[in-house]
Design a protein around this motif. Structure first.
Motif, PDB file in Angstrom:
ATOM      1  N   LYS A 157      28.536  40.507  37.786  1.00 18.43           N
ATOM      2  CA  LYS A 157      27.704  41.075  36.730  1.00 18.43           C
ATOM      3  C   LYS A 157      28.495  41.372  35.449  1.00 18.43           C
ATOM      4  N   MET A 158      29.668  40.797  35.305  1.00 20.67           N
ATOM      5  CA  MET A 158      30.547  41.182  34.207  1.00 20.67           C
ATOM      6  C   MET A 158      30.206  40.501  32.888  1.00 20.67           C
ATOM      7  N   ARG A 159      29.805  39.230  32.926  1.00 21.06           N
ATOM      8  CA  ARG A 159      29.485  38.523  31.691  1.00 21.06           C
ATOM      9  C   ARG A 159      28.288  37.599  31.863  1.00 21.06           C
ATOM     10  N   PHE A 160      28.261  36.856  32.946  1.00 10.84           N
ATOM     11  CA  PHE A 160      27.223  35.864  33.149  1.00 10.84           C
ATOM     12  C   PHE A 160      26.097  36.413  34.024  1.00 10.84           C
ATOM     13  N   ALA A 161      25.050  35.613  34.206  1.00 10.26           N
ATOM     14  CA  ALA A 161      23.935  36.024  35.051  1.00 10.26           C
ATOM     15  C   ALA A 161      24.427  36.219  36.484  1.00 10.26           C
ATOM     16  N   ASN A 186      27.242  44.040  46.811  1.00 12.47           N
ATOM     17  CA  ASN A 186      26.504  44.202  45.556  1.00 12.47           C
ATOM     18  C   ASN A 186      27.506  44.554  44.459  1.00 12.47           C
ATOM     19  N   ALA A 187      28.500  43.692  44.320  1.00 13.59           N
ATOM     20  CA  ALA A 187      29.671  44.014  43.508  1.00 13.59           C
ATOM     21  C   ALA A 187      29.495  43.696  42.034  1.00 13.59           C
ATOM     22  N   LEU A 188      30.180  44.477  41.186  1.00 14.40           N
ATOM     23  CA  LEU A 188      30.258  44.162  39.766  1.00 14.40           C
ATOM     24  C   LEU A 188      31.025  42.866  39.561  1.00 14.40           C
ATOM     25  N   GLY A 189      32.107  42.700  40.312  1.00 14.92           N
ATOM     26  CA  GLY A 189      32.919  41.502  40.217  1.00 14.92           C
ATOM     27  C   GLY A 189      32.423  40.399  41.124  1.00 14.92           C
ATOM     28  N   ALA A 190      33.259  39.395  41.322  1.00 12.66           N
ATOM     29  CA  ALA A 190      32.880  38.213  42.096  1.00 12.66           C
ATOM     30  C   ALA A 190      33.370  38.316  43.536  1.00 12.66           C
ATOM     31  N   ALA A 191      32.822  37.462  44.387  1.00 15.99           N
ATOM     32  CA  ALA A 191      33.262  37.372  45.781  1.00 15.99           C
ATOM     33  C   ALA A 191      34.363  36.321  45.862  1.00 15.99           C
ATOM     34  N   ILE A 192      35.489  36.693  46.467  1.00 11.87           N
ATOM     35  CA  ILE A 192      36.663  35.829  46.546  1.00 11.87           C
ATOM     36  C   ILE A 192      36.849  35.326  47.971  1.00 11.87           C
ATOM     37  N   GLY A 193      37.137  34.036  48.121  1.00 15.72           N
ATOM     38  CA  GLY A 193      37.368  33.444  49.425  1.00 15.72           C
ATOM     39  C   GLY A 193      38.779  33.677  49.929  1.00 15.72           C
ATOM     40  N   ARG A 194      39.019  33.255  51.140  1.00 15.05           N
ATOM     41  CA  ARG A 194      40.341  33.437  51.749  1.00 15.05           C
ATOM     42  C   ARG A 194      41.440  32.730  50.973  1.00 15.05           C
ATOM     43  N   ASP A 195      41.088  31.632  50.307  1.00 11.92           N
ATOM     44  CA  ASP A 195      42.097  30.880  49.559  1.00 11.92           C
ATOM     45  C   ASP A 195      42.277  31.400  48.139  1.00 11.92           C
ATOM     46  N   GLY A 196      41.585  32.491  47.785  1.00 12.55           N
ATOM     47  CA  GLY A 196      41.727  33.075  46.463  1.00 12.55           C
ATOM     48  C   GLY A 196      40.762  32.540  45.423  1.00 12.55           C
ATOM     49  N   SER A 197      39.938  31.588  45.799  1.00 15.41           N
ATOM     50  CA  SER A 197      38.983  31.027  44.852  1.00 15.41           C
ATOM     51  C   SER A 197      37.709  31.868  44.805  1.00 15.41           C
ATOM     52  N   VAL A 198      37.000  31.785  43.686  1.00 12.76           N
ATOM     53  CA  VAL A 198      35.743  32.509  43.534  1.00 12.76           C
ATOM     54  C   VAL A 198      34.634  31.706  44.208  1.00 12.76           C
ATOM     55  N   VAL A 199      33.962  32.296  45.179  1.00 14.19           N
ATOM     56  CA  VAL A 199      32.921  31.594  45.917  1.00 14.19           C
ATOM     57  C   VAL A 199      31.519  32.016  45.492  1.00 14.19           C
ATOM     58  N   ARG A 200      31.427  33.160  44.802  1.00 13.68           N
ATOM     59  CA  ARG A 200      30.108  33.630  44.365  1.00 13.68           C
ATOM     60  C   ARG A 200      30.283  34.576  43.194  1.00 13.68           C
ATOM     61  N   GLY A 201      29.521  34.328  42.121  1.00 11.63           N
ATOM     62  CA  GLY A 201      29.568  35.208  40.967  1.00 11.63           C
ATOM     63  C   GLY A 201      30.429  34.666  39.842  1.00 11.63           C
ATOM     64  N   ASN A 202      30.218  35.201  38.616  1.00 16.58           N
ATOM     65  CA  ASN A 202      30.974  34.816  37.420  1.00 16.58           C
ATOM     66  C   ASN A 202      30.872  33.319  37.133  1.00 16.58           C
ATOM     67  N   PRO A 205      27.689  29.024  32.968  1.00 16.12           N
ATOM     68  CA  PRO A 205      26.701  27.938  32.954  1.00 16.12           C
ATOM     69  C   PRO A 205      27.112  26.780  32.045  1.00 16.12           C
ATOM     70  N   SER A 206      27.966  27.035  31.093  1.00 13.72           N
ATOM     71  CA  SER A 206      28.363  25.968  30.167  1.00 13.72           C
ATOM     72  C   SER A 206      29.365  25.006  30.791  1.00 13.72           C
ATOM     73  N   THR A 207      30.127  25.483  31.774  1.00 14.67           N
ATOM     74  CA  THR A 207      31.145  24.638  32.406  1.00 14.67           C
ATOM     75  C   THR A 207      30.883  24.387  33.886  1.00 14.67           C
ATOM     76  N   GLY A 208      30.039  25.237  34.504  1.00 17.27           N
ATOM     77  CA  GLY A 208      29.800  25.114  35.937  1.00 17.27           C
ATOM     78  C   GLY A 208      30.943  25.644  36.775  1.00 17.27           C
ATOM     79  N   VAL A 209      31.862  26.385  36.135  1.00  9.14           N
ATOM     80  CA  VAL A 209      33.043  26.918  36.816  1.00  9.14           C
ATOM     81  C   VAL A 209      32.886  28.427  37.005  1.00  9.14           C
ATOM     82  N   ARG A 210      33.239  28.910  38.193  1.00  9.79           N
ATOM     83  CA  ARG A 210      33.234  30.344  38.457  1.00  9.79           C
ATOM     84  C   ARG A 210      34.605  30.922  38.081  1.00  9.79           C
ATOM     85  N   GLN A 211      34.584  31.986  37.308  1.00  9.70           N
ATOM     86  CA  GLN A 211      35.826  32.579  36.815  1.00  9.70           C
ATOM     87  C   GLN A 211      36.206  33.811  37.637  1.00  9.70           C
ATOM     88  N   ARG A 212      37.491  34.027  37.768  1.00 10.44           N
ATOM     89  CA  ARG A 212      37.964  35.266  38.381  1.00 10.44           C
ATOM     90  C   ARG A 212      37.699  36.424  37.421  1.00 10.44           C
TER      91      ARG A 212
END
Length: 236
Positions: A157-161, A186-202, A205-212
């Protein structure tokens, strides 16, 4: 679209119809109920004969009901503060079915999340929804994903939908100890996977990339191990 609880109808949720986790924890039953019109819902945990309880509150704007050190049930719900009404519904249903008296009342702890981010109505888990969750409770299985209390949970919920969060659980038995962990994400930030990548949130829409989240808070900066507030120290 209904605007309040005056316009909604009950909907009990069958775990068998959803992604589920099965667990072997005698004495625990779990029930779910939802208002699809919200959408929002609650999850009730019923403990046979009562269980010992420990409550740990952290962070700001913590929404809970009850701090009992012994309880007969626990209720997770959406709806923010009005959603705590579902906890009273759980207690009321237990009272009626177990014939509790004024000298032996059912003790129920509750906790809520703010799940209004993606919906424009005031529908919330209420007393009747709490009662329905108790009536729907079954042993050994819990629904996962956007179910129960996690029906409208979101992350990023930090910048994007925001994207959907939900209800998650894990069960393991080791050394004769059985452990069930249930969380509503129900986090403000994103959900992070075991490998450190963002799996949900942030999701940009312009790039299709999830940001930390750190990339949004401090663009161009990378967190280094030495920046940890409590770095591990070599034992002496």
């Amino acid at each position: 679209m209904p605007l309040s609880n005056d316009d909604v109808t009950l909907e009990a949720i069958s775990p068998a119809a959803n992604r589920t986790l099965t667990f072997d924890l005698p004495g625990l039953s779990v029930g779910h109920a939802e208002y699809e019109a919200g959408p929002t819902g609650c999850t009730a945990f019923l403990f046979d004969h009562g269980w010992t309880t420990s409550v740990d509150k952290r962070g700001g704007l913590v929404g809970t009901a009850g701090d009992y050190e012994w309880m007969h049930a626990l209720c997770f719900a959406g709806g923010s503060l009005p959603g705590l009404e579902a906890t009273t519904g759980v207690a009321r249903e237990l009272w009626s079915r177990r014939e509790h008296s004024t000298n032996h009342m059912p003790l129920v702890n509750g906790a809520i999340i703010y799940d209004y981010g993606k919906r424009q109505n005031t529908v919330h888990p209420d007393r009747e929804l709490g009662r329905a969750a108790v009536r729907a409770a079954v042993p050994g299985v819990i629904a996962l994903g956007a179910r129960g209390a996690g029906r409208s949970a979101t992350v990023g919920k930090m910048r994007f939908a925001p994207e959907g969060g939900g209800q998650g659980a894990a069960f393991r038995e080791f050394g004769g100890v059985r452990l069930l962990v249930v969380t509503v994400v129900n986090a403000l930030g994103a959900a992070i996977g075991r490998d450190g990548s963002v799996v949900r949130g942030n999701l940009d829409p312009s790039t299709g990339v999830r940001q930390r989240s750190v990339s949004i808070l401090a663009p161009g900066q990378t967190r280094q191990p030495s920046q940890d507030r409590n770095p591990r120290r070599t034992p002496r």
